[in-house]
Each structure stands twice: as C-alpha cells, then as structure tokens.
Design a protein around this motif. Structure first.
Motif, PDB file in Angstrom:
ATOM      1  N   GLN A   9      -8.201  12.398   1.083  1.00 34.23           N
ATOM      2  CA  GLN A   9      -7.326  11.824   2.100  1.00 34.23           C
ATOM      3  C   GLN A   9      -7.214  12.707   3.343  1.00 34.23           C
ATOM      4  O   GLN A   9      -7.247  12.223   4.463  1.00 34.23           O
ATOM      5  CB  GLN A   9      -5.934  11.594   1.503  1.00 34.23           C
ATOM      6  CG  GLN A   9      -4.987  10.823   2.406  1.00 34.23           C
ATOM      7  CD  GLN A   9      -5.368   9.370   2.519  1.00 34.23           C
ATOM      8  OE1 GLN A   9      -6.131   8.878   1.711  1.00 34.23           O
ATOM      9  NE2 GLN A   9      -4.852   8.703   3.527  1.00 34.23           N
ATOM     10  N   LYS A  32      -4.592   4.983  -4.056  1.00 37.84           N
ATOM     11  CA  LYS A  32      -5.937   4.958  -3.486  1.00 37.84           C
ATOM     12  C   LYS A  32      -6.934   4.830  -4.625  1.00 37.84           C
ATOM     13  O   LYS A  32      -6.941   5.639  -5.565  1.00 37.84           O
ATOM     14  CB  LYS A  32      -6.226   6.228  -2.682  1.00 37.84           C
ATOM     15  CG  LYS A  32      -7.557   6.181  -1.939  1.00 37.84           C
ATOM     16  CD  LYS A  32      -7.824   7.465  -1.173  1.00 37.84           C
ATOM     17  CE  LYS A  32      -8.135   8.614  -2.114  1.00 37.84           C
ATOM     18  NZ  LYS A  32      -8.552   9.821  -1.353  1.00 37.84           N
ATOM     19  N   ASN A  53       0.824  -1.207   0.000  1.00 35.02           N
ATOM     20  CA  ASN A  53       0.000   0.000   0.000  1.00 35.02           C
ATOM     21  C   ASN A  53       0.857   1.255   0.000  1.00 35.02           C
ATOM     22  O   ASN A  53       1.883   1.324   0.678  1.00 35.02           O
ATOM     23  CB  ASN A  53      -0.903   0.017   1.236  1.00 35.02           C
ATOM     24  CG  ASN A  53      -2.152  -0.816   1.057  1.00 35.02           C
ATOM     25  OD1 ASN A  53      -2.858  -0.689   0.058  1.00 35.02           O
ATOM     26  ND2 ASN A  53      -2.437  -1.674   2.024  1.00 35.02           N
ATOM     27  N   ALA A  86      -3.150   4.953   0.623  1.00 34.56           N
ATOM     28  CA  ALA A  86      -4.058   3.801   0.618  1.00 34.56           C
ATOM     29  C   ALA A  86      -3.937   2.932   1.858  1.00 34.56           C
ATOM     30  O   ALA A  86      -4.800   2.093   2.101  1.00 34.56           O
ATOM     31  CB  ALA A  86      -3.790   2.938  -0.621  1.00 34.56           C
ATOM     32  N   SER A 145      -8.086   0.014  -0.199  1.00 35.05           N
ATOM     33  CA  SER A 145      -6.675  -0.313  -0.074  1.00 35.05           C
ATOM     34  C   SER A 145      -6.452  -1.808  -0.232  1.00 35.05           C
ATOM     35  O   SER A 145      -7.397  -2.602  -0.224  1.00 35.05           O
ATOM     36  CB  SER A 145      -6.111   0.172   1.268  1.00 35.05           C
ATOM     37  OG  SER A 145      -6.706  -0.512   2.346  1.00 35.05           O
TER      38      SER A 145
END
Length: 521
Positions: free
Chosen positions: A400, A393, A360, A364, A415
C-alpha cells in the motif's frame, strides 16, 4: 521608443493566449443533429437473439429474466456475445471507456457488428475517454456507427481548461452503464469498460456486479437510452472531436487487430473462453431468474440543474423499495451517508430493522479523498446500531505505501466497485448508484430493482460469507474508539487504526475530512 501604455509585460501574452482559448469554449449548436430511436422489440423478434429469447419471455409474461454477472470474465463474455449475436442494433452507454485490452476488444466487436450491417449507437461520458479522441472520431465516420459524447469538453487538450470556465456544468457526469442488443437483451450494473473491471492485465482489479436481463425491462431501458441519446447534453462526435483523416479508420482497425493478437490479449481471450457463463450460454443451459423488474434512472437534464420530468433515482429507489421492515444489506464502494443517512439508519435500527453495510477500507479504496467523506460517519453509524464492514485489500496488489500517490489520485489495488442492496429478503437493487452525495445530487445514475426473494436471499447469504473472509468488522471498544476485527479462520486480529495503511496516508485522509467538500464527493 515605446509609447506609454503599449508596453506588454511578459506575463500578459500567456494570459492573452489563455483568454483566447477560454473564449472558444462555447458548446456548438445541435440544430443539425440527426435524431434516431431504438427499434421496437416487436421488429427484432425475428433476429437470432429475438428468436432465442421470445419463447422464454412468452412463458413468463410481465416478468423479466435476469442473470447476475459477478465473475469479471463472464461479464466481458456476455457483452462480447451480445455484440456478436446482434443482427439489428447495438445501443451502448458508458461513463468510462479506456483504450486498453478490453476496451480495444469491445470497440472491435462493435466495429465488426457495424461491418455486417448492425446500427451501432455509442454514447460515452466525455470525462472517461482519455486517449480515444482519434479512434472515436474515426469510428464515427463508419456509415453504421454513430458516436455521441455526453456533456463534452470543448477544448480537447488539456481538458482541465473546461473546468476553469464551465465547472458547474462539467462537474455533472453521466454515470450510467448499459449494453443493449436488438432491444432484446441488455446488461447494466457497476462495470465501466476497462481492464480492471474485467479481470484483464496486470494492474488494479475491481470486484463488481452486473445484470444481464431479457423481457419487458429491456424495452424500458431502450426508451431511456433514447432519452439520453436525444438530450441536450448529447453531442455528435463529429462536432466535438477533431476531424479524422481518411486513413484513420483503417489505422483504428489495424491497431485493434494488433492488440487482439498480442500475447496478453490472447491470454485474456483464452481465459474468457473458459467462462462458465459462456459455456452455459453456448450450450443453451443459461438459467434465468424470472421476476418483476423495474428500471430507475435519472433525467439527463440533471446535469444542467434543471427540474426533472421524473423523480431522481434516489427518490425512485425509496419508492420502489418501500419502508424496510426486517433488514437492509447494502454494498457500496463509495459510501458517504451524510448526517441525513445516519439518521435514517438510526431510525431503521430503532424500529427493529437490521442494517448491514459493506464498503471499501482505506487500504482498498481507489479514491482516498472519498474515504475521508465516509470515515467521519463510522462512529455515529456504529452507535446507531449499524453493522459496518470494510473490504480488505485483496491479494495481488502492490504494498500500500508504495502506491500512496496513485491511491490518492484514483488508482488502487483490488477493491470493491459493486453497487447493490437487498431489502427484507425480497427486493434487490443492482446498478450504478453509490450511496453518496454525488450519486444523489450531481451525476446521473441507472439501475434495476428486482423483486426476487431467490436472488435477494442469495445476495444476503453471499454477503454474510464474504464479510467473514474478506472484510474487517468495525466495532467500538469500551472507550468508544474504533477497532477493526480481522478474522483469519479461528484467529481474530484487532487493529486500532485503519489496517494496511501508513501514517502519511491516514494524516492526509484526516486533513481532507476537514475540508468543505462533502457535497462534491
């Protein structure tokens, strides 16, 4: 007039209450626990599942049939159908089970199976069942349902008190996930039971991976379930949870029916009904890949820090995978290689082994503190020759920065959550194991090693396709600084810092990276 020595400061009474609460934190005795074991597959051969599966397994002796469950709706449908198709037993083991749409629907299918005479054994890690004490206690009163809590908290509310007295024990969790019907078919993988794993609701979503398996590996997994079910960490719900009222089971059933009838749940059920997996299964057109499959699993004694009767999953995986000769393609949402892992990858690269990793990105990642444990290894990994990618993401999440606090405490927009890796185009692992210290040393884990060139090459091809479309590629510029390459068709956008994040979040991750917490991540 108060006598000297008998005056109690105001702060003493709350302290005394805390001491009295803590003194009641001892785990109860297991002397009266009633044991049970899985029913041998030979005895369930005449069930509906057994009758459908036996001709297939007879045609492939010594091999197991597997189907990868990548689609979230397919993954839910597979569990629901196994529960609906079971005639004898359901053995279910999970790290997290939430009281949302999918969690409630799956509790309902377990209850309905019990109502028609199926023995249901439900083993849940006690850290991941928030809000379910009353429903689980009530379900445990059903004559065909047995609920056990793994490594339980004695004080139910607030649970955090347990960490004050028993952190060393409670820090270890059962991360295993499995769903087994009639000892004939099982589902294992990365998914817990909650809406974000099955594409339901309006909140966070995880990209995940499970395996549906039939054949010899199912009995192997059932034996492993028995090992956890009868372990010293597995406590009957009745001796941990508050005693339910006589009407509580009726209320659970009523609440479940109300949830099932809700607009959102009905919409989800309709979406699942369109599942390609569901249609193929009902039509008898489900295609299995047949291959040798071996199970890797930690000893449940790992949570007590005791010496295991078998090697830990990390060592079992090393033995099952062998020494890579050509390539390693790894997907892990929580990737913390540690210095040892970096050195291992450096050695592989020096021996001509191509190493590729997808994890990730910060934008994310659903646990930003874990990201801090990974971020400091990005440059050493790239310098060692590792190809490193970070999932962007996916669309549909909140901005975010609006989600800053939730991200830092464990929530996220879409994610990566799948845990899988492929070796040399021949062997594929799918399970619960993250490439991080917690999976290696602290939590128990479970997975399958599948000796299938077909599935392995398919996974590698999808990796190559997905990282081009949905991931940032990390590189080092001429000055040795990190850059993130974002490819949108023919356009390549270069970022000089974690994309899609704000200064505050990056500063907090940087702060976490200096704390001596890597062994806990």
């Amino acid at each position: 007039m108060n006598q000297p020595g008998w005056h109690l400061p105001g702060i003493f009474l709350p302290f005394l209450a805390l001491v009295l609460t803590i003194s009641g934190c001892a785990l109860p005795s297991l002397n009266d626990r009633v044991e049970s074991r899985s029913v041998p597959a030979e005895q369930t051969a005449n069930t509906r599942l057994g009758a459908a599966i036996e001709p297939l397994t007879l045609a492939h002796p010594s091999e197991s049939g597997v189907v990868l469950l990548e689609n979230a709706h397919d993954a839910f449908a597979a569990r629901a159908l196994l529960a609906e198709g079971a005639d004898a037993t359901l053995d279910v083991q999970y790290y997290i089970w939430q009281s949302d749409i999918t969690g409630t629907l799956l509790l309902d299918v377990l209850y309905r199976a019990a109502e028609r005479g199926v023995r249901v054994r439900l083993l849940l890690d006690d850290n991941g069942i928030s809000g379910l004490d009353k429903p689980l206690a009530a379900l445990d009163t059903h004559p065909n349902i047995q609920v056990r809590l793994f490594n339980p908290f004695v004080v139910r509310s607030p649970k955090w008190i347990g960490y004050v007295t028993s952190f060393q024990r409670l820090n270890h969790r059962m991360h295993n996930k499995s769903f087994t019907a009639d000892n004939q078919a099982t589902i294992i993988g990365g998914r817990n039971v909650a809406d974000q794993y099955f594409g339901a609701g309006q909140g966070a979503m995880f990209a995940d991976l499970d395996v549906l398996a039939i054949g010899p590996v199912v009995s192997e997994l059932s034996d492993d379930f028995d090992r956890y079910w009868s372990s010293a960490s597995s406590y009957p719900a009745a001796i941990i949870l508050p005693e339910p009222a006589e009407v509580d089971l009726e209320r659970v059933v009523e609440t479940t029916r109300e949830c099932s009838a809700s607009t959102e749940a009905s919409r989800y059920v309709c979406a699942v009904a369109e599942s390609g997996f569901l249609k193929n299964l009902l039509a008898g057109d489900l295609e299995y890949t047949w291959a040798p499959v071996s199970m890797v699993s930690d000893d449940p004694a790992k949570v007590w820090g005791e010496k295991s009767k078998n090697d830990p999953v990390s060592r079992q995986l090393a033995e099952a995978i062998g020494r890579p000769e050509r390539s390693v393609t790894l997907v892990s949402p929580y990737f913390i290689p540690t210095e040892t892992g970096v050195e291992m990858f450096r050695e592989m690269e020096s021996n001509g082994v191509q190493v590729r990793v997808l994890t990730n990105s910060l934008e994310a990642n659903d646990v930003a503190m874990v990201h801090s444990g990974y971020a400091k290894y990005r440059k050493p990994l790239l310098e060692a020759g590792v190809e490193l990618f970070e999932l962007r993401k996916l669309p549909g999440g909140e901005p975010q920065e609006e989600r800053l606090q939730k991200s830092l405490t464990g929530s996220s927009s879409s994610s990566l959550h799948a845990k899988t890796f492929a070796v040399d185009g021949k062997r594929l692992f799918v399970g619960s194991f993250n490439f991080d210290p917690r999976s290696v040393h602290i939590n128990t884990e479970l997975g399958f090693v599948i000796e299938s060139p077909e599935l392995t090459r398919m996974m590698e091809a999808r990796f190559e396709e997905q990282v081009r479309v949905t991931a940032y590629e990390l590189v080092l510029d001429e000055a040795g600084d990190l850059q993130w390459l974002e490819r949108n068709g023919e356009q390549v956008i270069t970022h000089s810092q974690d994309p899609g994040t704000g200064l505050i979040k990056r500063m907090m991750v940087s702060f976490f990276s200096f704390l001596p917490i890597e062994s806990l991540l």
